[in-house]
Write a protein that holds these residues in place. Structure first.
Motif: not given
Length: 678
Positions: A297, A316, A320, A323-324
């Motif tokens: 990512q 966004e 992400q 969250e990761k």
């Protein structure tokens, strides 16, 4: 490959571009069960950081093979073993001598308060006569001289021997570590050489079926992990096992009863380590998986940073990442916390044993079965016994990780190679550049044929343009010329010699290739041009630069031809990078020139200049031009129109337009037809 304008050797990016058929994405053909790659995509700038232990699929065979890589160093390993034995033996003798020193001090302190002029036997007999049997039993094993005090001469001699032992043990240990480091580094050096040679022997088909980041991870992260694992595992394993053996021998020699108490730690240590490691292994796998996903990512966000900004997707992407990152934090915290319980648990077991030894040892001293110095030495031995056991326990993850990395490297080394070059190999006597395709058939996948029964003759000095829709097989045709892939049927001859009977470097040395994707290296502009022919003179480099119109923009740079480019050429424009790759191909002076949309990144005026230069260069050379912009190939001697791997039309520009076939439809769609709603 001489003159490879867009590649360093063979590069899979050449496949599937400029409308050629893309080879099917398949799993790695490594022939064994496949684990997930070390991070998705291409690894990224953070690939391989903090990757925890991974479980090997075939531990014992892989471990045996890994140890087999040390076979050339077996004489050095014998020396390492001898030095380890000497170092451990001297270290194990140290506590015993220190115990003797304690006995001298204790005996001297006790002797000082005893009446002088009496013998030890008389003193003990008097104590028993007066009913002090316990004191008599305690003084029995001591070397007493009543009234004398501490024998400092004997004590100095003992301490001097202890100093000599520990100095020698340290010296032998240092020599062992130094030699072992050389053994491991030479082994890893050979392993890297084997990998490099292996990669150069792999067919391009293999690189189409594996992710670039996965391959790079095996070459870098896994090899480094093998190096660290060998360095630490061999040293710790040898030293720990020898220490355990030597300490057990000395403990049994001192007191079998206390040795039995100490041996209780062995099953407790094994059971504790196995229980904790079993629970932490799943969390380690989760940590490893989340690390790879986070790396992927981050790499996507980094390489596509401009695109993220253009479409306003920063929030966004940040979400992400959060969250990761949270998932990685949870998995890492659990894995590290649970695996970190091993050492405290083993330390707790060691402390319990220490208490038991102290209590039982004190009773033994009071009973006269042992001397105080012997108990002190035994306590030191108990510490030396539990420490290597803890090291062996904590070494489990390190060893598992190293064997897993070795397994991944061995999978790469076992991959099927391309067919070796023929011996003896043939070679054209004259470099004219005449290429002939005779009933050539090829397919990336056996069930999906791409090129079928294709025949073509390219005469020296001809310029042959290849056009067609995406997926027609244009770049595939070029890759077959370069022997990036082997034919399924038919043959290709270069100046009358079948290229399958030539060495691959000979074939590619007679061809120069410029890709649509520019590829520059970290170095000066001069170095990047000279890559096409390393032995070229300065005059040849300047001539090539002038022919490709590189000279027009180089003089505007502060350092001229000594301007240093990064590995992506970020400090010059896309068109200027393309001109450099064209100059590189010019310098190689090949008999066959291949241009895969080579002028797609230059402006219209520069394109005209480059075409003029290439027109002069084509004399007595065959040129293949893959083009989507049909305006660039109007003056080609022969235009091949490909559809579904077949040549459906061929001729010159005017003739094909007049025929009103596939070429005319392409031309009209590009220049004449209005935009149609879809």
């Amino acid at each position: 490959m001489s003159g490879a304008g867009g590649t360093r050797g063979t590069r899979p990016a050449a496949v599937g571009q400029s409308g050629s058929a893309q080879p099917p994405a398949e799993n790695s053909s490594l022939g064994r069960p496949q684990r997930p790659p070390m991070g998705p995509g291409r690894g990224g700038p953070f690939a391989g950081m903090n990757i925890p232990a991974e479980k090997a699929l075939n531990f014992l065979p892989s471990a045996k093979r890994l140890l087999g890589t040390l076979r050339p160093e077996r004489l050095w390993l014998v020396l390492v073993l001898v030095l380890s034995v000497a170092s451990v033996a001297l270290q194990v003798l140290g506590p015993r001598l220190l115990g003797e020193g304690t006995n001298l001090i204790f005996a001297g302190v006790v002797s000082k308060d005893l009446p002088a002029g009496t013998s030890k036997e008389q003193l003990i007999a008097g104590l028993r006569a007066s009913g002090e049997d316990a004191r008599a039993d305690m003084l029995g094993p001591m070397k007493l001289t009543p009234g004398q005090g501490v024998d400092f001469t004997a004590l100095s001699s003992v301490l001097l021997w202890v100093l000599v032992l520990y100095v020698l043990a340290s010296a032998f240990g240092w020599m062992q570590a130094y030699i072992l480091n050389g053994v491991v580094q030479r082994t890893v050096y050979r392993l890297r050489e084997d990998i490099e040679a292996k990669i150069n022997r792999l067919p391009l088909r293999h690189f189409d079926s594996v992710k670039r980041g996965e391959l790079l991870s095996r070459v870098t992260n896994d090899v480094d992990n093998i190096s660290q694992s060998l360095q630490q595992s061999i040293s710790q394993a040898v030293t720990s096992l020898l220490t355990v053996a030597g300490v057990i021998f000395m403990m049994v020699l001192l007191s079998p009863l206390l040795a039995l108490i100490t041996m209780i730690t062995v099953p407790l240590t094994l059971v504790t380590t196995m229980l904790i490691a079993k629970r932490s292994q799943k969390l380690f796998v989760a940590q490893w998986k989340n690390t790879g996903e986070l790396n992927g990512q981050i790499e996507e966000s980094y390489t596509g940073h401009a695109l993220v900004k253009v479409f306003g997707r920063q929030r966004e992407v940040e979400q992400q990442f959060r969250e990761k990152n949270a998932e990685l934090f949870a998995a890492s915290f659990g894995a590290q916390f649970i695996s970190g319980l091993i050492m405290p648990a083993l330390t707790f077991i060691g402390n319990l044993v220490y208490v038991g030894i102290a209590v039982v040892g004190g009773l033994q001293v009071a009973a006269g079965a042992m001397q105080l110095g012997d108990v002190q030495a035994f306590i030191q031995y108990s510490r030396q016994f539990t420490q290597p056991l803890a090291q062996l326990g904590s070494m489990a993850n390190l060893l598992q990780s190293g064997v897993a990395s070795a397994e991944r490297v061995f999978e790469l080394l076992d991959t099927a190679e391309q067919d070796p070059d023929p011996v003896p190999a043939e070679s054209p006597t004259a470099a004219r550049g005449r290429l002939v395709f005779e009933n050539v058939s090829f397919a990336y996948s056996p069930d999906k044929p791409l090129i079928k029964d294709l025949s073509l003759v390219a005469e020296p000095g001809q310029t042959i343009a290849i056009v067609g829709p995406t997926g027609a097989g244009k770049t595939t045709l070029v890759n077959l010329m370069m022997r990036f892939y082997e034919l399924d049927a038919g043959r290709i001859t270069l100046d009358g010699v079948d290229i399958a009977t030539m060495r691959r470097d000979d074939v590619r040395g007679r061809m120069g290739m410029v890709l649509q994707d520019t590829w520059l290296f970290g170095g000066t502009i001069r170095d990047n041009i000279a890559y096409g022919r390393p032995v070229a003179s300065e005059e040849d480099i300047m001539e090539a630069a002038g022919a490709a119109y590189v000279d027009r923009f180089v003089h505007s740079l502060p350092e001229g031809y000594d301007t240093v480019l990064d590995d992506e050429g970020g400090n010059i424009s896309a068109g200027e990078k393309q001109l450099l790759t064209i100059a590189r191909a010019f310098l190689a002076r090949p008999s066959v020139l291949i241009l895969d949309e080579a002028t797609s990144s230059v402006d219209t005026r520069t394109e005209v200049l480059v075409q003029n230069a290439m027109r002069a260069l084509r004399s007595e050379r065959t040129s293949f031009v893959i083009a989507h912009r049909l305006s660039t190939i109007r003056d080609a001697d022969l235009i091949l129109v490909m559809e579904s791997g077949q040549i459906v039309e061929q001729g010159n520009h005017a003739g094909l337009l007049a025929a009103g076939g596939a070429y005319a439809r392409l031309y009209e769609a590009q220049f004449a037809a209005p935009a149609a709603e879809v």
